[in-house]
Design a protein around this motif. Structure first.
Motif, PDB file in Angstrom:
ATOM      1  N   LEU A 137       0.805  -1.217   0.000  1.00 49.58           N
ATOM      2  CA  LEU A 137       0.000   0.000   0.000  1.00 49.58           C
ATOM      3  C   LEU A 137       0.844   1.275   0.000  1.00 49.58           C
ATOM      4  CD1 LEU A 137      -2.994  -0.733   2.419  1.00 49.58           C
ATOM      5  CD2 LEU A 137      -2.788  -1.139  -0.034  1.00 49.58           C
ATOM      6  N   VAL A 138       2.155   1.156   0.229  1.00 51.85           N
ATOM      7  CA  VAL A 138       3.026   2.342   0.230  1.00 51.85           C
ATOM      8  C   VAL A 138       3.527   2.562  -1.188  1.00 51.85           C
ATOM      9  CG1 VAL A 138       5.039   3.449   1.255  1.00 51.85           C
ATOM     10  CG2 VAL A 138       3.641   1.899   2.632  1.00 51.85           C
ATOM     11  N   ALA A 139       2.862   3.469  -1.905  1.00 52.88           N
ATOM     12  CA  ALA A 139       3.117   3.638  -3.331  1.00 52.88           C
ATOM     13  C   ALA A 139       4.543   4.082  -3.619  1.00 52.88           C
ATOM     14  CB  ALA A 139       2.120   4.645  -3.921  1.00 52.88           C
ATOM     15  N   ARG A 140       5.098   4.971  -2.783  1.00 48.33           N
ATOM     16  CA  ARG A 140       6.443   5.475  -3.073  1.00 48.33           C
ATOM     17  C   ARG A 140       7.486   4.368  -2.968  1.00 48.33           C
ATOM     18  NH1 ARG A 140       5.141   7.508   1.980  1.00 48.33           N
ATOM     19  NH2 ARG A 140       6.585   7.010   3.698  1.00 48.33           N
ATOM     20  N   ALA A 214      -9.380  -1.356  -9.693  1.00 48.64           N
ATOM     21  CA  ALA A 214      -8.645  -2.242 -10.589  1.00 48.64           C
ATOM     22  C   ALA A 214      -9.265  -2.209 -11.979  1.00 48.64           C
ATOM     23  CB  ALA A 214      -8.641  -3.666 -10.049  1.00 48.64           C
ATOM     24  N   ALA A 215      -8.400  -2.369 -12.975  1.00 50.07           N
ATOM     25  CA  ALA A 215      -8.839  -2.445 -14.365  1.00 50.07           C
ATOM     26  C   ALA A 215      -8.001  -3.509 -15.057  1.00 50.07           C
ATOM     27  CB  ALA A 215      -8.668  -1.096 -15.060  1.00 50.07           C
ATOM     28  N   ARG A 216      -8.575  -4.109 -16.093  1.00 46.61           N
ATOM     29  CA  ARG A 216      -7.860  -5.196 -16.767  1.00 46.61           C
ATOM     30  C   ARG A 216      -8.103  -5.155 -18.268  1.00 46.61           C
ATOM     31  NH1 ARG A 216      -7.928 -11.695 -15.221  1.00 46.61           N
ATOM     32  NH2 ARG A 216      -6.640 -12.385 -16.971  1.00 46.61           N
ATOM     33  N   ASP A 217      -7.038  -5.447 -18.995  1.00 47.26           N
ATOM     34  CA  ASP A 217      -7.099  -5.574 -20.442  1.00 47.26           C
ATOM     35  C   ASP A 217      -6.269  -6.786 -20.827  1.00 47.26           C
ATOM     36  OD1 ASP A 217      -7.210  -5.334 -23.165  1.00 47.26           O
ATOM     37  OD2 ASP A 217      -5.948  -3.546 -23.293  1.00 47.26           O
ATOM     38  N   GLY A 218      -6.912  -7.949 -20.922  1.00 49.80           N
ATOM     39  CA  GLY A 218      -6.215  -9.178 -21.279  1.00 49.80           C
ATOM     40  C   GLY A 218      -5.172  -9.564 -20.249  1.00 49.80           C
ATOM     41  N   ASP A 219      -3.905  -9.607 -20.667  1.00 51.21           N
ATOM     42  CA  ASP A 219      -2.827 -10.004 -19.779  1.00 51.21           C
ATOM     43  C   ASP A 219      -2.206  -8.830 -19.036  1.00 51.21           C
ATOM     44  OD1 ASP A 219      -3.086 -12.664 -20.306  1.00 51.21           O
ATOM     45  OD2 ASP A 219      -1.493 -12.746 -21.798  1.00 51.21           O
ATOM     46  N   ARG A 220      -2.875  -7.702 -19.045  1.00 43.96           N
ATOM     47  CA  ARG A 220      -2.419  -6.551 -18.265  1.00 43.96           C
ATOM     48  C   ARG A 220      -3.487  -6.186 -17.243  1.00 43.96           C
ATOM     49  NH1 ARG A 220      -0.829  -2.002 -22.434  1.00 43.96           N
ATOM     50  NH2 ARG A 220      -2.831  -2.696 -23.294  1.00 43.96           N
ATOM     51  N   LEU A 221      -3.036  -5.950 -16.028  1.00 45.56           N
ATOM     52  CA  LEU A 221      -3.935  -5.632 -14.925  1.00 45.56           C
ATOM     53  C   LEU A 221      -3.353  -4.450 -14.171  1.00 45.56           C
ATOM     54  CD1 LEU A 221      -6.337  -6.476 -13.009  1.00 45.56           C
ATOM     55  CD2 LEU A 221      -4.702  -7.960 -11.845  1.00 45.56           C
ATOM     56  N   TRP A 222      -4.219  -3.538 -13.745  1.00 45.02           N
ATOM     57  CA  TRP A 222      -3.773  -2.379 -12.968  1.00 45.02           C
ATOM     58  C   TRP A 222      -4.546  -2.334 -11.661  1.00 45.02           C
ATOM     59  CZ3 TRP A 222      -4.848  -2.321 -18.177  1.00 45.02           C
ATOM     60  CH2 TRP A 222      -3.789  -1.979 -19.030  1.00 45.02           C
ATOM     61  N   ASP A 267       1.023   8.174 -10.222  1.00 39.65           N
ATOM     62  CA  ASP A 267      -0.269   8.477  -9.610  1.00 39.65           C
ATOM     63  C   ASP A 267      -0.859   7.287  -8.851  1.00 39.65           C
ATOM     64  OD1 ASP A 267      -0.725   7.060 -11.937  1.00 39.65           O
ATOM     65  OD2 ASP A 267      -2.462   8.224 -12.560  1.00 39.65           O
ATOM     66  N   GLY A 268      -0.016   6.308  -8.501  1.00 37.94           N
ATOM     67  CA  GLY A 268      -0.445   5.281  -7.560  1.00 37.94           C
ATOM     68  C   GLY A 268      -1.098   4.046  -8.132  1.00 37.94           C
ATOM     69  N   TRP A 269      -0.797   3.711  -9.392  1.00 42.69           N
ATOM     70  CA  TRP A 269      -1.356   2.505 -10.001  1.00 42.69           C
ATOM     71  C   TRP A 269      -0.254   1.467 -10.225  1.00 42.69           C
ATOM     72  CZ3 TRP A 269      -6.376   1.276 -11.561  1.00 42.69           C
ATOM     73  CH2 TRP A 269      -7.327   2.306 -11.469  1.00 42.69           C
ATOM     74  N   TYR A 270      -0.471   0.262  -9.677  1.00 43.92           N
ATOM     75  CA  TYR A 270       0.387  -0.869 -10.018  1.00 43.92           C
ATOM     76  C   TYR A 270       0.069  -1.343 -11.430  1.00 43.92           C
ATOM     77  CZ  TYR A 270       2.126  -2.034  -5.304  1.00 43.92           C
ATOM     78  OH  TYR A 270       2.755  -2.028  -4.080  1.00 43.92           O
ATOM     79  N   ARG A 271       1.107  -1.790 -12.125  1.00 42.60           N
ATOM     80  CA  ARG A 271       0.911  -2.561 -13.350  1.00 42.60           C
ATOM     81  C   ARG A 271       1.315  -3.999 -13.049  1.00 42.60           C
ATOM     82  NH1 ARG A 271       5.016  -1.520 -17.895  1.00 42.60           N
ATOM     83  NH2 ARG A 271       4.112   0.564 -17.857  1.00 42.60           N
TER      84      ARG A 271
END
Length: 287
Positions: A137-140, A214-222, A267-271
């Protein structure tokens, strides 16, 4: 000395110069005690109850590990501004386990200088990889580990340490991501900007603050995390815990499918992308 080790030493020297620090290993009683006191300050604990007592750090050094400390020159002497501790894993793994690393928030580049010093030390002794854990959870910290260093979030661990009663994590659950860093690789390339792809991907579920989680496009997830979870724990512990559980659910499902965290946006999104490389637990880079 191999060319990789020589390059690592040059990179460590350059990183220390850029941060304005001198990074060196410490073995003496006073030096190790100062590192223990420094960790107590970072974790907001009294010096009488540090998270890593001096006697434990001495034992690590005696066992063949290393305590690295970064010093900034100040009027009248030096100020400790960062530190890290590492030990070796099983010999066959050619791997170093980094127990802890921390730097003062005001000293930009110190954490990078300390990690590069650790890398050079580990390579010189035959290691090929380094592992540690950090709070997802610590984005930095996620951006530092995954983007600046080029590590991969190799596994997601639920409540690894159980309840933690320090001044940074109190009241939360201790989920952690294991970072696995390929020490033989060169400097990490800058990740491609996929903001547009992320924005166009279908949203899977909402976050505790009402925005997308969360958002997803095939084999990519954020997956998104709060902007400053440490401050949120103080201001609204219940909301911070809802974020914990929400992110845990996304990561648990994603890792079960073979996804791994490979980048973190500003801006705090994991890929997360599919990456089958496994590993096991390690260090906490905090707060």
């Amino acid at each position: 000395m191999t060319s990789v080790t020589m390059d690592a030493e040059a990179l460590a020297t350059a990183a220390a110069h850029a941060a304005g620090v001198d990074v060196r290993t410490v073995h003496d009683v006073a030096g190790v005690q100062a590192v223990a006191d420094f960790f107590a300050e970072v974790w907001r604990l009294p010096r009488s109850n540090p998270p890593y007592p001096a006697e434990v750090l001495h034992s690590v050094v005696h066992a063949g590990g290393a305590v690295h400390a970064a010093y900034t020159t100040v009027p009248g002497g030096e100020r400790l501004s960062g530190a890290a501790v590492a030990v070796f894993g099983p010999p066959a793994d050619r791997e170093v386990y980094s127990l802890v690393a921390a730097a003062t928030a005001s000293d930009r580049g110190v954490g990078h200088a300390v990690k590069q010093a650790q890398r050079g030390w580990a390579l010189e002794r035959g290691a090929h990889t380094m592992r540690w854990t950090f709070d997802p959870l610590v984005a930095r910290n996620a951006r530092f580990n995954l983007v600046k260093l080029g590590a991969v979030g190799a596994e997601y661990l639920v409540d690894l340490y159980g309840p933690m009663n320090d001044g940074v994590n109190d009241g939360d659950e201790s989920d952690r991501l294991t970072a696995r860093w390929d020490l033989l690789a060169g400097p990490a390339p800058a990740p491609a900007d996929d903001t547009g792809d992320r924005a166009a991907a279908p949203v899977l579920r909402p976050a505790p603050d009402g925005g997308p989680l969360a958002a997803r496009d095939g084999d990519r997830l954020w997956c998104r995390v709060p902007g400053d979870v440490v401050a949120l724990r103080t201001a609204d512990p219940a909301l911070a815990l809802r974020w914990r559980h929400a992110v845990r659910e996304v990561f648990a499902e994603a890792y079960a499918e073979g996804f791994r965290a490979t980048a973190m946006s500003r801006d705090g999104w994991y890929r997360l992308t599919r990456n089958p490389t496994p590993t096991t637990p390690g260090e906490d880079l905090r707060p």
